[in-house]
Motif scaffolding. Structure first.
Motif: not given
Lengths: 347, 347
Positions: B78, B253, B256, B266, B279, B282-283, B286, B326
């Motif tokens: 995805i 936010p 996500p 995800k 976000q 980040q998601y 993660g 990161k």
């Protein structure tokens, strides 16, 4: 399980009510047609010869015949299916709701304050009348029981429940209570270039856990009711947390809205079984181009359940009248399906 | 168009602000790598050799290599892309907002009561300061101008606008202001079994009108902010009517949340360009398995626009810091892309 049927789901306000009162009614479809479309018995073996199967095969042939005026390009071949009562059974109570009630019971040790809660006492005592009296309180318990956790934790809880829970009277895992003829129809449609979606009043997360494996429908093609989730960093990890708040009710008039919001195209085929599907069927039948609207009629007390106009679960009344008036296809479980559940379920 | 940039969109509260102040900043990615992945110049011809292109090609090779520990099955491939500033330009003001303001102007004859409305007067007079003073009032005008109509009527209005409107300084139709390197990346990902989605703060209906034709992304893979629509029978015809009410803000936010709600998986690849994408990145980062997080850095004043930390539109500040910390891939438009717009746009 009858007592459970009088509670209310957190997610679909429309589900308030007692469990199914069954009522026999004459089958509408299933009249053998003079002509059977070729190869129908091969692609839809669990569908008996008859008007319903003919209508389906004719429609698929029509929209896939290139150059014909009824041709529909593949990217517009959107087929939407209700879940409860259309793809799997829904009696004596939506399976999802059984899960929600089990979650309340399982959460009880963490909530000593429930000890004197009248709704919880009614649930524990299987006291249907008392549950009726404390519906609103029960909703709050459900909201508490399935909120605050991460979506991954919730997903695991659903998986664990589905893996072990069995239907109270049919004694089979719930995922074996899907309809074999519909599995064949989904596969037949996909083989003919359709994209198949679930559009259900149930919550998306509950269906997504098994829809891909059981129906071949991936999570991104499952549309349902939803609870608010909130993004936050928890211990430095991006997390989605379930909030005790309703987000969207994908039922009744919410179904065309959910279809518009999540698909953005008008379906050419819609399959439902109750008044909660009426607007989805109207919306699909409102297509200017070719379209097919279908309803499952639960008229098979011997092999499944028989219920329609008087049922609190899966009530089929207004949508039935509209189907009769408009020539939508009403599928008789008794007459049109020669098998109900997959053979793996022991049938 | 500068004055328009100080208004507020109906759909995304986070967009409030003045138009982009541009600021040059050093490019981060684009350092030529020692080794170029094979065939990258063929599949991504508008991407220059360098760290960004290498990272993309390596990632795709990793996740598609069967038997390798980094292999990802196709149904989990995805990829999510922001739209404004990631797939097409967004300066001096989100193109969608230009449409919304044009809708207010077009609706004015039907609203004589606007004659003395301070927000409308400011809009008509191109008075930026006055618009700033009457933001809330402007939102109401936008809500009125694009509500009450059916979704089909709204769809037609967007199509008509996109067919005729041109960018104020680049003098091209907006749909020719898409990024050629990203068109190649989308096609490359799809050729490698990825399912590509847009996840944008913009409204779904605006993007859906052109996303399939321009990006190859069908409506059901466009996730965006949405306004409430209501189902009703109008003259016996099933209709969805736009209501002047915000439904969902797919920004920050919310991204996500939108991904969870609409995809249910995800992502393994996310591409953004601003803090509104933080976000989502980040998601995606993660993920426990392989993943790739990318940011477009607008550092090309000569060929497009240059803006980042101080910009009100497409501000890139926190997400940039997090990318640097990161090791997310920061793509320099100036260094990593040898072409910005498709050649059909006259480049």
């Amino acid at each position: 399980m009858r007592l459970l049927a009088c509670a209310t789901t957190l997610v679909v306000a429309a589900l308030i009510g007692a469990c199914a009162g069954t009522q026999e009614a004459p089958a509408v479809a299933g009249t053998p047609a003079a002509q059977t479309m070729p190869a129908a018995s091969a692609v839809l073996p669990s569908w008996r010869e008859g008007r319903a199967r003919d209508a389906i095969v004719k429609f698929v042939n029509d929209v896939t015949r290139e150059g014909s005026p009824t041709y529909v390009p593949p990217d517009e071949r959107i087929a939407v299916f209700d879940n409860d009562g259309t793809l799997w059974s829904e009696q004596p109570l939506y399976f999802q709701f059984m899960f929600l009630l089990d979650e309340v019971r399982a959460a009880a040790p963490k909530h000593p304050e429930w000890r004197d809660n009248p709704a919880f006492l009614a649930l524990a005592a299987h006291d249907q009348a008392a549950l009726e009296d404390h519906k609103k309180e029960l909703i709050k318990l459900i909201a508490v029981a399935n909120s605050g956790m991460t979506v991954d934790e919730y997903d695991s809880a659903i998986r664990a429940w589905l893996a072990s829970a069995k239907h109270p009277t049919l004694h089979r895992p719930y995922t074996q209570l899907v309809y074999q003829p519909q599995l064949e129809l989904l596969a037949y449609l996909r083989a003919n270039g359709f994209k198949t979606f679930i559009v259900s009043g149930g919550t998306i997360e509950f269906m997504r856990v098994f829809a891909e494996r059981v129906y071949g429908i991936p999570p991104e093609q499952v549309i349902g009711s939803s609870q608010v989730v909130k993004y936050e960093m928890r211990d430095g990890k991006p997390t989605l947390i379930r909030e005790p708040k309703l987000d969207f009710v994908d039922d009744g008039p919410g179904k065309p809205v959910g279809i518009y919001r999540n698909i953005g195209k008008k379906p050419v085929l819609a399959f439902g079984n109750s008044d909660g599907d009426l607007q989805m069927l109207q919306y699909t039948a409102g297509q200017t181009g070719p379209h097919l609207a279908l309803l499952v009629h639960h008229d098979d007390a011997a092999r499944e359940f028989a219920y329609d106009r008087q049922s609190k679960i899966g009530k089929l009344d207004r949508a039935w009248d509209e189907a009769l008036a408009k020539g939508w296809v009403v599928v008789s479980m008794k007459d049109d399906w020669n098998v109900i559940y997959p053979s793996a379920a022991g049938q």
